[in-house]
Design a protein around this motif. Structure first.
Motif, short mmCIF file in Angstrom:
data_model
loop_
_atom_site.label_atom_id
_atom_site.label_comp_id
_atom_site.label_asym_id
_atom_site.label_seq_id
_atom_site.Cartn_x
_atom_site.Cartn_y
_atom_site.Cartn_z
N GLN A 69 0.84 -1.20 0.00
CA GLN A 69 0.00 0.00 0.00
C GLN A 69 0.88 1.26 0.00
O GLN A 69 1.96 1.29 0.62
N PRO A 70 0.45 2.30 -0.69
CA PRO A 70 1.33 3.46 -0.92
C PRO A 70 1.63 4.35 0.29
O PRO A 70 2.66 5.02 0.32
N THR A 71 0.77 4.37 1.29
CA THR A 71 1.01 5.26 2.44
C THR A 71 1.04 4.46 3.74
O THR A 71 0.43 3.38 3.82
N PRO A 72 1.75 4.98 4.76
CA PRO A 72 1.79 4.29 6.06
C PRO A 72 0.41 4.02 6.63
O PRO A 72 0.16 2.94 7.18
N ALA A 73 -0.49 4.98 6.51
CA ALA A 73 -1.85 4.81 7.06
C ALA A 73 -2.57 3.67 6.36
O ALA A 73 -3.23 2.84 7.01
N GLU A 74 -2.43 3.60 5.04
CA GLU A 74 -3.10 2.53 4.29
C GLU A 74 -2.47 1.17 4.61
O GLU A 74 -3.17 0.16 4.68
N ARG A 75 -1.14 1.17 4.81
CA ARG A 75 -0.48 -0.09 5.17
C ARG A 75 -0.97 -0.59 6.52
O ARG A 75 -1.25 -1.78 6.69
N ARG A 76 -1.07 0.33 7.50
CA ARG A 76 -1.53 -0.08 8.82
C ARG A 76 -2.95 -0.62 8.77
O ARG A 76 -3.28 -1.63 9.40
N THR A 77 -3.82 0.05 8.00
CA THR A 77 -5.20 -0.39 7.88
C THR A 77 -5.28 -1.77 7.24
O THR A 77 -6.02 -2.66 7.71
N ALA A 78 -4.51 -1.97 6.17
CA ALA A 78 -4.53 -3.26 5.47
C ALA A 78 -3.94 -4.37 6.33
O ALA A 78 -4.43 -5.50 6.34
N LEU A 79 -2.88 -4.06 7.07
CA LEU A 79 -2.27 -5.06 7.94
C LEU A 79 -3.21 -5.43 9.09
O LEU A 79 -3.27 -6.59 9.50
N ALA A 80 -3.90 -4.45 9.61
CA ALA A 80 -4.86 -4.73 10.69
C ALA A 80 -5.98 -5.62 10.17
O ALA A 80 -6.44 -6.54 10.86
N GLN A 96 1.48 -11.09 11.96
CA GLN A 96 0.62 -9.98 11.55
C GLN A 96 0.73 -8.80 12.51
O GLN A 96 0.86 -7.65 12.11
N LYS A 97 0.71 -9.09 13.82
CA LYS A 97 0.78 -8.02 14.81
C LYS A 97 2.16 -7.36 14.81
O LYS A 97 2.29 -6.15 15.03
N MET A 98 3.23 -8.15 14.58
CA MET A 98 4.57 -7.56 14.52
C MET A 98 4.68 -6.62 13.33
O MET A 98 5.32 -5.57 13.42
N LEU A 99 4.05 -6.97 12.22
CA LEU A 99 4.08 -6.10 11.05
C LEU A 99 3.24 -4.84 11.29
O LEU A 99 3.61 -3.75 10.84
N VAL A 100 2.12 -4.98 11.99
CA VAL A 100 1.32 -3.81 12.36
C VAL A 100 2.18 -2.85 13.19
O VAL A 100 2.05 -1.62 13.09
N ALA A 101 3.08 -3.41 13.98
CA ALA A 101 3.92 -2.60 14.87
C ALA A 101 5.23 -2.16 14.23
O ALA A 101 6.15 -1.76 14.91
N SER A 102 5.32 -2.25 12.90
CA SER A 102 6.58 -1.96 12.23
C SER A 102 6.76 -0.50 11.83
O SER A 102 7.77 -0.14 11.23
N ASP A 103 5.77 0.34 12.13
CA ASP A 103 5.84 1.74 11.68
C ASP A 103 5.57 2.70 12.83
O ASP A 103 4.54 3.38 12.85
N PRO A 104 6.49 2.76 13.81
CA PRO A 104 6.24 3.62 14.98
C PRO A 104 6.18 5.11 14.64
O PRO A 104 5.55 5.88 15.35
N ALA A 105 6.85 5.51 13.56
CA ALA A 105 6.84 6.94 13.20
C ALA A 105 5.44 7.39 12.82
O ALA A 105 5.06 8.54 13.03
N GLY A 106 4.65 6.49 12.27
CA GLY A 106 3.30 6.86 11.86
C GLY A 106 2.34 6.94 13.03
O GLY A 106 1.53 7.86 13.12
N ASP A 107 2.43 5.96 13.93
CA ASP A 107 1.51 5.93 15.08
C ASP A 107 2.20 5.15 16.20
O ASP A 107 2.03 3.95 16.31
N LYS A 108 2.93 5.85 17.03
CA LYS A 108 3.71 5.20 18.08
C LYS A 108 2.82 4.47 19.08
O LYS A 108 3.14 3.36 19.51
N ALA A 109 1.72 5.09 19.44
CA ALA A 109 0.82 4.47 20.41
C ALA A 109 0.26 3.16 19.88
O ALA A 109 0.18 2.16 20.60
#
Length: 219
Positions: A69-80, A96-109
């Protein structure tokens, strides 16, 4: 051999054949059933293997599509959303959960929440859980107090745990953060000589010792 003896032998052989035939008629179905069970079991095993392979490929394709997916937000949504494709399999859910957690810069929480979920899930292999704890400490950084991070890392340093040396490295950095430079150098020096530590980690430990003004074991 006399004719009487020959006759007796023929009769005995005929009786044996009759008995064998009767036994086959009486118990032959058991042998047939065994053959059916063996053949059926082998076929079922192959069917299961094929199903698992198909499911694994489908899950992998789902993850790859999400990561494309082209953007971090779209990647997180698709991975979730890919959680449903894991079909409840613990190892797949962990990945799957580890990949969801692979982009802390986008959403650290969200990253920390995903890592915490993996670390707390006792159905997941311990290796995944340890990795989630280690990653969580690194992602949290200074947002989490030193004592909390140290308490999370210390169980990972038990001999035999897969990320023991990486956890020891992070503990050394916590010592630096806490201002205990001498203790940090001592721990880093031990790490630089630890044969279980990867070459890159031993190199980092040596560089850090030098940066802190200490001497490596070779020095």
């Amino acid at each position: 051999m006399s004719n009487p003896d020959s006759f007796i032998d023929e009769v005995t052989e005929e009786v044996r054949r009759d008995r064998l035939f009767m036994l086959f008629r009486k118990y032959g179905w058991i042998a047939l059933l065994l053959v059916v069970v063996i053949v059926g079991g082998a076929a079922y095993s192959e069917w299961q293997k094929a199903n698992r392979a198909t499911a694994a490929k489908a899950f992998g394709d789902t993850l790859l599509t999400a990561l494309d997916q082209p953007t971090p937000a779209e990647r997180r949504t698709a991975l979730a959303a890919a959680e449903s494709a894991a079909n409840g399999v613990p190892s797949k859910l962990a990945l799957q959960k580890m990949l969801v957690a692979s982009d802390p810069a986008g959403d650290k929480a969200a990253t920390l929440a995903a890592l915490a979920a993996v670390a707390a899930d006792t159905t997941i292999d311990q290796n995944y859980r340890d990795l989630a704890v280690l990653r969580g400490v690194i992602v949290a950084g200074a947002d989490q107090d030193v004592a909390t991070r140290r308490a999370a890392l210390e169980p990972l340093t038990i001999p035999g745990r897969p990320f023991r040396t990486l956890a020891l490295e992070q503990l050394a950095y916590l010592l630096v953060e806490a201002g205990d430079i001498d203790a940090a150098i001592t721990q880093l020096r031990a790490l630089s000589a630890d044969q279980e530590a990867p070459t890159g980690l031993r190199g980092r430990a040596g560089q850090m010792i030098t940066a802190l003004g200490g001497q490596t074991a070779e020095g």
